[in-house]
Write a protein that holds these residues in place. Structure first.
Motif, PDB file in Angstrom:
ATOM      1  N   GLU A 122       0.738  -1.096  -0.173  1.00 21.56           N
ATOM      2  CA  GLU A 122       0.188   0.118   0.166  1.00 21.56           C
ATOM      3  C   GLU A 122       0.854   1.173   0.191  1.00 21.56           C
ATOM      4  O   GLU A 122       0.365   2.190  -0.552  1.00 21.56           O
ATOM      5  N   ALA A 123       2.050   1.149   0.453  1.00 21.67           N
ATOM      6  CA  ALA A 123       2.848   2.399   0.711  1.00 21.67           C
ATOM      7  C   ALA A 123       4.059   2.127   0.023  1.00 21.67           C
ATOM      8  O   ALA A 123       4.810   1.325   0.198  1.00 21.67           O
ATOM      9  N   ARG A 124       4.215   2.993  -0.884  1.00 18.79           N
ATOM     10  CA  ARG A 124       5.357   2.892  -1.831  1.00 18.79           C
ATOM     11  C   ARG A 124       6.620   3.633  -1.263  1.00 18.79           C
ATOM     12  O   ARG A 124       6.417   4.789  -0.659  1.00 18.79           O
ATOM     13  N   PRO A 125       7.748   2.975  -1.106  1.00 16.14           N
ATOM     14  CA  PRO A 125       8.787   3.902  -0.660  1.00 16.14           C
ATOM     15  C   PRO A 125       9.270   4.929  -1.555  1.00 16.14           C
ATOM     16  O   PRO A 125       9.303   4.891  -2.788  1.00 16.14           O
ATOM     17  N   THR A 126       9.506   5.949  -0.946  1.00 18.50           N
ATOM     18  CA  THR A 126       9.939   7.392  -1.540  1.00 18.50           C
ATOM     19  C   THR A 126      11.338   7.484  -2.104  1.00 18.50           C
ATOM     20  O   THR A 126      11.579   7.848  -3.214  1.00 18.50           O
ATOM     21  N   ASP A 127      12.368   6.449  -1.640  1.00 19.30           N
ATOM     22  CA  ASP A 127      13.512   6.460  -2.089  1.00 19.30           C
ATOM     23  C   ASP A 127      14.113   5.021  -2.347  1.00 19.30           C
ATOM     24  O   ASP A 127      15.178   4.575  -2.683  1.00 19.30           O
ATOM     25  N   GLY A 128      13.042   4.193  -2.967  1.00 18.92           N
ATOM     26  CA  GLY A 128      13.389   2.810  -3.381  1.00 18.92           C
ATOM     27  C   GLY A 128      12.500   2.274  -4.393  1.00 18.92           C
ATOM     28  O   GLY A 128      11.549   3.257  -5.190  1.00 18.92           O
ATOM     29  N   LEU A 129      12.349   1.121  -4.838  1.00 19.13           N
ATOM     30  CA  LEU A 129      11.782   0.558  -5.582  1.00 19.13           C
ATOM     31  C   LEU A 129      10.843  -0.602  -5.082  1.00 19.13           C
ATOM     32  O   LEU A 129      11.317  -1.498  -4.213  1.00 19.13           O
ATOM     33  N   ALA A 130       9.543  -0.841  -5.173  1.00 19.36           N
ATOM     34  CA  ALA A 130       8.782  -1.795  -4.842  1.00 19.36           C
ATOM     35  C   ALA A 130       8.346  -2.508  -6.200  1.00 19.36           C
ATOM     36  O   ALA A 130       7.970  -2.115  -7.025  1.00 19.36           O
ATOM     37  N   VAL A 131       8.404  -4.105  -5.848  1.00 20.05           N
ATOM     38  CA  VAL A 131       8.202  -4.815  -6.970  1.00 20.05           C
ATOM     39  C   VAL A 131       7.088  -5.736  -6.521  1.00 20.05           C
ATOM     40  O   VAL A 131       7.139  -6.550  -5.631  1.00 20.05           O
ATOM     41  N   ASP A 132       6.066  -5.767  -7.434  1.00 15.71           N
ATOM     42  CA  ASP A 132       5.015  -6.585  -7.311  1.00 15.71           C
ATOM     43  C   ASP A 132       5.007  -7.842  -8.010  1.00 15.71           C
ATOM     44  O   ASP A 132       5.487  -7.705  -9.480  1.00 15.71           O
ATOM     45  N   PHE A 133       4.629  -9.115  -7.739  1.00 16.20           N
ATOM     46  CA  PHE A 133       4.700 -10.091  -8.603  1.00 16.20           C
ATOM     47  C   PHE A 133       3.571 -11.158  -8.101  1.00 16.20           C
ATOM     48  O   PHE A 133       3.082 -11.163  -6.920  1.00 16.20           O
ATOM     49  N   VAL A 134       3.183 -12.086  -8.955  1.00 14.30           N
ATOM     50  CA  VAL A 134       2.259 -12.939  -8.724  1.00 14.30           C
ATOM     51  C   VAL A 134       2.728 -14.296  -9.016  1.00 14.30           C
ATOM     52  O   VAL A 134       3.440 -14.305 -10.034  1.00 14.30           O
ATOM     53  N   VAL A 135       2.230 -15.192  -8.012  1.00 11.17           N
ATOM     54  CA  VAL A 135       2.753 -16.689  -8.309  1.00 11.17           C
ATOM     55  C   VAL A 135       1.805 -17.563  -8.655  1.00 11.17           C
ATOM     56  O   VAL A 135       0.814 -17.423  -7.599  1.00 11.17           O
ATOM     57  N   GLU A 136       1.698 -18.298  -9.484  1.00  8.98           N
ATOM     58  CA  GLU A 136       0.242 -19.413  -9.897  1.00  8.98           C
ATOM     59  C   GLU A 136       0.708 -20.559  -9.591  1.00  8.98           C
ATOM     60  O   GLU A 136       1.752 -21.205 -10.119  1.00  8.98           O
TER      61      GLU A 136
END
Length: 73
Positions: free
Chosen positions: A8-22
């Motif tokens: 829900e909260a994205r880092p201001t000085d970094g990277l957020a990676v979303d992924f889905v595993v089936e």
């Protein structure tokens, strides 16, 4: 296996990676077999029933390992 949604909260000085595993039945079966054969170690800290899940997932002390919630049919 863990299932989580996007952060829900994205880092201001970094990277957020979303992924889905089936989940794949054959692959999950292979993981089970590796655990049974001793080729894959698990780190289980606690096993709790569904009725005790809230307390198990919100411990008052730090625990090592993953918490397993057992859901019976």
């Amino acid at each position: 296996m863990s299932i989580v949604g996007p952060v829900e909260a994205r880092p201001t000085d970094g990277l957020a990676v979303d992924f889905v595993v089936e989940a794949d039945r054959a692959e999950l079966g292979e993981i089970v077999q590796r655990v049974r054969d001793g080729r894959l170690r698990t780190n289980i800290g606690d096993i709790a029933s569904l009725d005790d899940a809230i307390g198990a997932l919100n411990p008052t002390t730090r625990r090592r390992g993953k918490t397993i919630i057992r859901v019976l049919p």
